[in-house]
Write a protein that holds these residues in place. Structure first.
Motif, PDB file in Angstrom:
ATOM      1  N   ILE A  98       0.831  -1.202   0.000  1.00 40.59           N
ATOM      2  CA  ILE A  98       0.000   0.000   0.000  1.00 40.59           C
ATOM      3  C   ILE A  98       0.866   1.253   0.000  1.00 40.59           C
ATOM      4  O   ILE A  98       0.529   2.258  -0.627  1.00 40.59           O
ATOM      5  N   LEU A 134       2.072   1.795  -3.471  1.00 39.50           N
ATOM      6  CA  LEU A 134       0.947   2.295  -4.261  1.00 39.50           C
ATOM      7  C   LEU A 134       0.746   3.788  -4.006  1.00 39.50           C
ATOM      8  O   LEU A 134       0.577   4.585  -4.934  1.00 39.50           O
ATOM      9  N   PHE A 167     -11.932   3.862  -7.793  1.00 45.68           N
ATOM     10  CA  PHE A 167     -10.487   3.672  -7.673  1.00 45.68           C
ATOM     11  C   PHE A 167      -9.900   4.479  -6.525  1.00 45.68           C
ATOM     12  O   PHE A 167      -9.310   3.934  -5.595  1.00 45.68           O
ATOM     13  N   ILE A 177      -8.571   3.204  -2.875  1.00 42.89           N
ATOM     14  CA  ILE A 177      -7.210   3.353  -2.343  1.00 42.89           C
ATOM     15  C   ILE A 177      -7.234   4.049  -0.996  1.00 42.89           C
ATOM     16  O   ILE A 177      -6.574   3.654  -0.056  1.00 42.89           O
ATOM     17  N   PHE A 194      -8.556   1.810   1.637  1.00 47.76           N
ATOM     18  CA  PHE A 194      -7.576   0.803   2.013  1.00 47.76           C
ATOM     19  C   PHE A 194      -6.481   1.432   2.864  1.00 47.76           C
ATOM     20  O   PHE A 194      -6.029   0.844   3.852  1.00 47.76           O
ATOM     21  N   THR A 195      -6.076   2.646   2.487  1.00 47.18           N
ATOM     22  CA  THR A 195      -5.119   3.375   3.310  1.00 47.18           C
ATOM     23  C   THR A 195      -5.665   3.543   4.725  1.00 47.18           C
ATOM     24  O   THR A 195      -4.939   3.379   5.705  1.00 47.18           O
TER      25      THR A 195
END
Lengths: 419, 304
Positions: A196, A199, B232, B236, B239-240
């Motif tokens: 992550i 990313l 998207f 992200i 998820f972060t």
């Protein structure tokens, strides 16, 4: 057809059809129409019926097949394991074919162009393979280094007037520097945390490229990036002041194809260098340390290896090759913008490595041909291209979960005959 | 001060939405150790389905907005959950015992498929919805700046609190929750003791998708525009948030979501709106430097 359970197959089919209908009902059955007054809906329930029918029949056929065929679908035989020498021949054969490709009668400009595109991804795949396949570090932001390489060359060439061949190593150094910069804080993290953060790093680089107007020209990108020359010979119709054109020097008629083929050879040589480097470094202590670290970090630490420096070197090496590929990309396109460096690129490169079978060099080539080459052929189906691309990723994984060429021979083998 | 409170309110609203999505990531990761990349896309589908369901309900059932929203909420939760279930069944379950990266690639592929599917079936253009909830209450007034708490923000926060309460109750008090926690701790042992782990994993995906669906509905109402690409970035960020709070921990996911929402709101309020995503990721890196397992995560025991 003795073992066929007709009722079970029918039941499978009906359940599949019902589920597909329910899934398709909102997304396919209605379409949001955005007229000037308000958002309205139009219906197309026939699509839902078709989807349900297709899925139902598919499930039914699958259930029948499962009953008639014993066991699973036949898998690809593991050629790599059966013929250890063959891998070598295949490798040389592919490289040889790549060298003669532009001179074959089938090769027109479009084909060489597509082959160049595939080779960029092969090179990126090989670069990422060092990080993911050898060192076992999951990197979801590989495109960041690709972007750094591309922008390094673009800026060096347009602002400082440096040539491609001077900028290429510099771009590699910058990208490796970014790799180290990112690596320092995050290499303490394990597995998915690393994923992550990489990313996030990829996104940060893209956001900065997009917003730092003065330096990167923002979303408009950088254009008019100079093309590379061959020892000072330029690939244009008319030579600029004090330069000779390639066509004049060799007494050829000028053709735009020369440059396309020249670019093709540059990326071919760069990619093969990446491959050679990887194959050689696997036999050096540092390469062995990468692989050992992937297998067991605790054992490595207890043997006195320093995980941080080893991981950093893998990160920096992979980043360097991405930087080379990036500057090649910039010179080939002649124009770059942050749009070219989105997460989807990282995903494609990672998919190439994993679909190829992690750590397998030939697997990367096969996967790049499959994922980048095939869709290039189907450019006419533009809008369905990405749908098919994603679908292919899922299907290949379901079919060969450990990649196309999953076999991995150990780097060192205990010499049993000697004992 | 007034400006600060306004940003606090905006940040908490945004954070509630991120938190709801983050729970889906954290639960799936906790149970099968996999980053469900398609979860952001499930949320995007939730947004689309809610918009469609709302329009269907208002065209068929008269003009009542509240009734339409209720129908939209329920049907979105059900239909999006079905999508979540189908994705797990098709793309992840066959890979349960595959090498670790296989489900990740499959998930990325699924995410590309869902994104392009929505683009093709609903068109690439942004879909606007006129604001349904108008008005709010003025909390403070001073220095020529008034602090507003809109009704919609209240609904979002209240709904989030209710969902979290229900969720905590399911996880801690019901037999399904007990089976989930058992599967998370040791899947093989749970299976040996008679837990149908496949079904529990399906249930986890369904629960995550349900929450993502609610988040999708909220975003549709809050921003009033959706497109096929919203999954998207939200994915992200969520998820972060899950990683920030400590992946695998439910309160952590909510806390991480709120923090990310607040960081975003304050950064765009006081510094620059362009670099808010950079700020989010920079803070993630900083937190992980000092707490490598996130804020509320349990340290992983390394076994030899």
């Amino acid at each position: 057809m003795a073992g066929v359970n007709m009722t079970a197959a029918l039941r499978d089919g009906v359940i599949g059809a019902v589920v597909a209908a329910a899934l398709a009902l909102p997304m396919l059955g209605f379409r949001l129409v955005d007229s000037s007054q308000a958002l309205t809906l139009s219906t197309r329930f026939d699509w839902v019926a078709w989807a349900a029918l297709a899925v139902g029949l598919g499930r039914f056929a699958l259930a029948l097949l499962r009953d008639t065929l014993p066991g699973r679908l036949p898998a690809l035989p593991d050629w790599g394991a059966r013929f250890p020498k063959m891998r070598l021949y295949v490798g040389w054969g592919m490289a040889g074919f790549a060298f003669v490709l532009p001179f074959l009668p089938i090769a027109d400009r479009a084909l060489v162009d597509k082959a160049t595109m595939v080779l960029i991804y092969v090179m990126l795949g090989w670069g990422l393979n060092i990080v993911v396949g050898l060192a076992g570090l999951l990197d979801l932001g590989f495109v960041a280094f690709y972007a750094v390489g591309a922008y390094s060359y673009a800026l060096l060439a347009t602002k400082l007037d440096l040539s491609f061949w001077v900028s290429l190593p510099l771009a590699g150094v910058f990208a490796a520097g970014f790799g180290i910069m990112l690596g320092f804080p995050v290499l303490r993290l394990r597995g998915d945390y690393l994923a992550i953060v990489t990313l996030g790093f990829g996104e940060i680089i893209r956001v900065i490229l997009q917003n730092w107007q003065d330096f990167t020209n923002g979303p408009a990108g950088i254009g008019a990036i100079p093309r590379p020359s061959l020892f000072g010979l330029v690939f244009t119709a008319n030579a600029p002041e004090g330069k000779t054109t390639f066509a004049d020097y060799f007494g050829l008629d000028f053709s735009g194809n020369h440059r396309v083929i020249f670019l093709y050879f540059i990326i071919l040589v760069l990619a093969l260098l990446t491959n050679l480097f990887t194959l050689r470094i696997r036999r050096l202590p540092i390469g062995r340390a990468w692989e050992a670290l992937r297998e067991d970090e605790i054992a490595c630490r207890s043997l006195g290896l320093n995980p941080t420096t080893i991981k950093l070197s893998a990160f920096a090496t992979g980043a360097m090759f991405a930087g080379f590929a990036g500057s090649f990309f910039a010179t080939r396109q002649g124009f770059i913008s942050p749009e070219s460096f989105t997460f989807i690129e990282s995903a494609v490169i990672l998919a190439i490595v994993v679909l190829g079978g992690m750590g397998s060099q030939i697997g990367v080539v096969l996967a790049a041909l499959l994922l980048v080459g095939l869709p290039e052929w189907f450019r006419e189906l533009q809008q369905y291209r990405m749908l098919a691309f994603g679908g292919a990723m899922v299907l290949i994984m379901l079919w060969k979960p450990s990649g196309l060429l999953a076999h991995r021979s150990p780097t060192i083998r205990l010499n049993q005959e000697a004992g | 001060m007034e400006y600060f409170i306004q940003q606090l309110i905006n940040g908490l609203t945004l954070g509630a939405i991120y938190g709801l999505i983050a729970i889906g990531y954290t639960m799936v990761y906790g149970i099968i150790r996999m980053i469900n990349f398609a979860h952001g896309e499930i949320y995007m589908l939730g947004a689309f389905i809610s918009l469609i369901a709302f329009l269907v309900a208002t065209t068929l059932g008269g003009a009542s907005v509240a009734f339409g929203l209720l129908i939209a909420l329920v049907s979105t939760m059900i239909l999006t959950a079905l999508w979540g279930w189908a994705v797990e069944r098709l793309a992840y379950r066959p890979l349960r015992n595959a090498p670790k990266l296989a489900p990740l690639i499959s998930a990325i592929g699924m995410s590309i498929v869902l994104q392009n599917f929505s683009q093709l079936s609903q068109g690439a253009r942004v879909k606007p919805l006129p604001p349904l909830f108008k008005g709010g209450i003025e909390l403070m007034h001073g220095n020529g700046f008034s602090v507003n708490l809109s009704y919609l923000q209240m609904v979002i926060m209240a709904l989030t609190v209710v969902l979290m309460a229900v969720f905590t109750w399911v996880i801690t008090r019901t037999s399904l929750g007990r089976a989930q926690r058992a599967t998370e701790q040791d899947m093989k042992m749970a299976a040996l003791l008679g837990v149908n782990t496949d079904r529990i994993i399906s249930a986890t995906f369904i629960m995550g998708a349900t929450l993502a669906a609610v988040a999708g509905l909220m975003v549709t109402l809050y921003y009033g525009v959706i497109d096929f690409y919203i999954g998207f970035l939200a994915g992200i960020k969520a998820f972060t948030a899950a990683v920030l709070g400590g992946i695998g921990s439910l309160p952590g996911a909510m806390l991480g979501g709120l923090l990310i929402g607040l960081i975003e709101a304050f950064w765009s309020g006081y510094f620059s709106i362009e670099y808010k995503d950079v700020a989010v990721f920079a803070i993630l890196v900083l937190v992980l430097l000092f707490r490598p397992t996130g804020l509320l995560g349990r340290p992983e025991v390394e076994k030899i």
